[in-house]
Scaffold this active site. Structure first.
Site, PDB file in Angstrom:
ATOM      1  N   GLY A 134      17.770  35.116  36.251  1.00  0.00           N
ATOM      2  CA  GLY A 134      18.793  34.990  37.034  1.00  0.00           C
ATOM      3  C   GLY A 134      19.990  36.088  37.486  1.00  0.00           C
ATOM      4  O   GLY A 134      20.335  36.122  38.377  1.00  0.00           O
ATOM      5  N   ASP A 189      19.426  36.526  28.064  1.00  0.00           N
ATOM      6  CA  ASP A 189      19.747  35.171  28.064  1.00  0.00           C
ATOM      7  C   ASP A 189      20.294  34.817  26.500  1.00  0.00           C
ATOM      8  O   ASP A 189      20.265  33.652  26.317  1.00  0.00           O
ATOM      9  CB  ASP A 189      18.851  34.042  28.617  1.00  0.00           C
ATOM     10  CG  ASP A 189      17.475  34.153  27.821  1.00  0.00           C
ATOM     11  OD1 ASP A 189      17.230  34.845  26.695  1.00  0.00           O
ATOM     12  OD2 ASP A 189      16.687  33.181  28.175  1.00  0.00           O
ATOM     13  N   ALA A 222      21.371  37.459  20.461  1.00  0.00           N
ATOM     14  CA  ALA A 222      20.573  38.617  19.679  1.00  0.00           C
ATOM     15  C   ALA A 222      20.054  39.881  20.535  1.00  0.00           C
ATOM     16  O   ALA A 222      20.298  40.922  19.839  1.00  0.00           O
ATOM     17  CB  ALA A 222      19.382  37.629  19.027  1.00  0.00           C
ATOM     18  N   THR A 223      19.824  39.442  21.558  1.00  0.00           N
ATOM     19  CA  THR A 223      19.308  40.659  22.560  1.00  0.00           C
ATOM     20  C   THR A 223      20.455  41.233  23.077  1.00  0.00           C
ATOM     21  O   THR A 223      20.685  42.544  23.006  1.00  0.00           O
ATOM     22  CB  THR A 223      18.429  40.124  23.740  1.00  0.00           C
ATOM     23  OG1 THR A 223      17.393  39.427  23.436  1.00  0.00           O
ATOM     24  CG2 THR A 223      18.104  41.219  24.596  1.00  0.00           C
ATOM     25  N   CYS A 277      32.824  43.700  18.812  1.00  0.00           N
ATOM     26  CA  CYS A 277      34.262  43.595  18.373  1.00  0.00           C
ATOM     27  C   CYS A 277      34.960  42.272  19.139  1.00  0.00           C
ATOM     28  O   CYS A 277      35.756  41.528  18.981  1.00  0.00           O
ATOM     29  CB  CYS A 277      35.159  44.706  19.066  1.00  0.00           C
ATOM     30  SG  CYS A 277      34.922  46.465  18.311  1.00  0.00           S
ATOM     31  N   CYS A 330      19.649  28.710  30.014  1.00  0.00           N
ATOM     32  CA  CYS A 330      19.225  28.059  31.313  1.00  0.00           C
ATOM     33  C   CYS A 330      18.265  27.098  31.088  1.00  0.00           C
ATOM     34  O   CYS A 330      18.119  25.848  31.745  1.00  0.00           O
ATOM     35  CB  CYS A 330      19.187  29.124  32.202  1.00  0.00           C
ATOM     36  SG  CYS A 330      20.587  29.967  32.716  1.00  0.00           S
TER      37      CYS A 330
HETATM   38 ZN   LIG Z   1      32.854  47.061  18.039  1.00  0.00          ZN
END
Ligand SMILES: [Zn+2]
Length: 249
Positions: free
Chosen positions: A39, A128, A131-132, A171, A184
């Site tokens: 998307g 989406d 983790a990625t 961070c 989604c």
């Molecule tokens: Zn950082």
């Protein structure tokens, strides 16, 4: 150097005092990696191709599904079942015959990210899940490649620019945000939410690549699609960040 056809095609941009031919030539020699052809990736890639980007590497493991067509703007009904990156490559070349597309049908992980980042000026993350996004952030910090990370769900979106040696995605988010499970596929998203956020991602990429503008560095842009309003939150480098703190680099 731009040819006469390119000068005509991009003339409305080149007319801008702030953009000009120098910015257009910078864009035509820029190399972008787009993570995910969903998307966000579809409208972002489409706008960058139309605007005159020179090289775009796209990666996505998936094929086009009927339920994608509501928001994934590079695909049509006849593309159902086709690999997303190949359908996207065709659409993008139809839009702009000069753009070079490197289409990779694969999942993104810590192993293939270093090679994906080779000779890349800017990464756009439209994946989406946390983790990625976290893996892409770490690879970009390690390789010192700027990253424009965006997300969209329901009626809301967010985006931030992560520059080398500045605060990074970890961070900002120490752990997966509570809403990370709201994908989604499970929660739903209005067609225009991803269109707005994908266009905004392409917009910030143009400002960065053509004009060197970095106004979203260490700032998280939050877009509220129900109120049609947006705000920015500042964040800082975390000295204990396991990804970007000095002792770990
Ligand atoms: Zn950082």
């Amino acid at each position: 150097m731009l040819n006469d056809d390119q000068l005509l095609r991009f003339s409305r941009q080149i007319l801008l005092a702030e953009w000009d031919i120098d910015a257009q030539e910078k864009l035509s020699s820029s190399r972008v990696l787009m993570i995910g052809m969903g998307g966000l990736g579809c409208p972002a890639a489409m706008s960058l191709a139309r605007a005159g980007l020179g090289f775009l590497r796209i990666i996505d493991f998936d094929t086009v599904d009927e339920s994608n067509l509501q928001r994934q703007t590079l695909f049509n009904t006849q593309d159902i079942g086709q690999p997303k990156v190949l359908a996207a490559q065709k659409s993008l070349k139809d839009i702009n015959p000069w753009i070079e597309i490197d289409a990779i049908q694969d999942r993104v992980d810590a192993k293939n990210l270093p090679s994906l980042l080779t000779h890349i000026d800017l990464v756009l993350d439209g994946s989406d899940n946390f983790a990625t996004r976290d893996a892409v952030n770490k690879a970009c910090v390690d390789a010192k490649v700027p990253l424009l990370s965006a997300a969209a769900i329901g009626f809301e979106g967010q985006m931030t620019l992560i520059l080398p040696d500045h605060a990074c995605y970890r961070c900002l988010f120490q752990d997966a945000p509570d809403e990370d499970d709201r994908r989604c596929a499970d929660t739903g998203v209005l067609a225009t939410t991803t269109a707005v956020m994908g266009a905004m991602q392409a917009h910030m990429a143009l400002l960065f690549l053509g004009m060197g503008i970095t106004s979203l560095s260490e700032r998280l842009l939050l877009w509220d699609g129900l109120a049609c309003s947006q705000r920015q939150i500042r964040y800082q480098k975390d000295p204990t960040c396991p990804v970007c703190s000095a002792k770990n680099t």
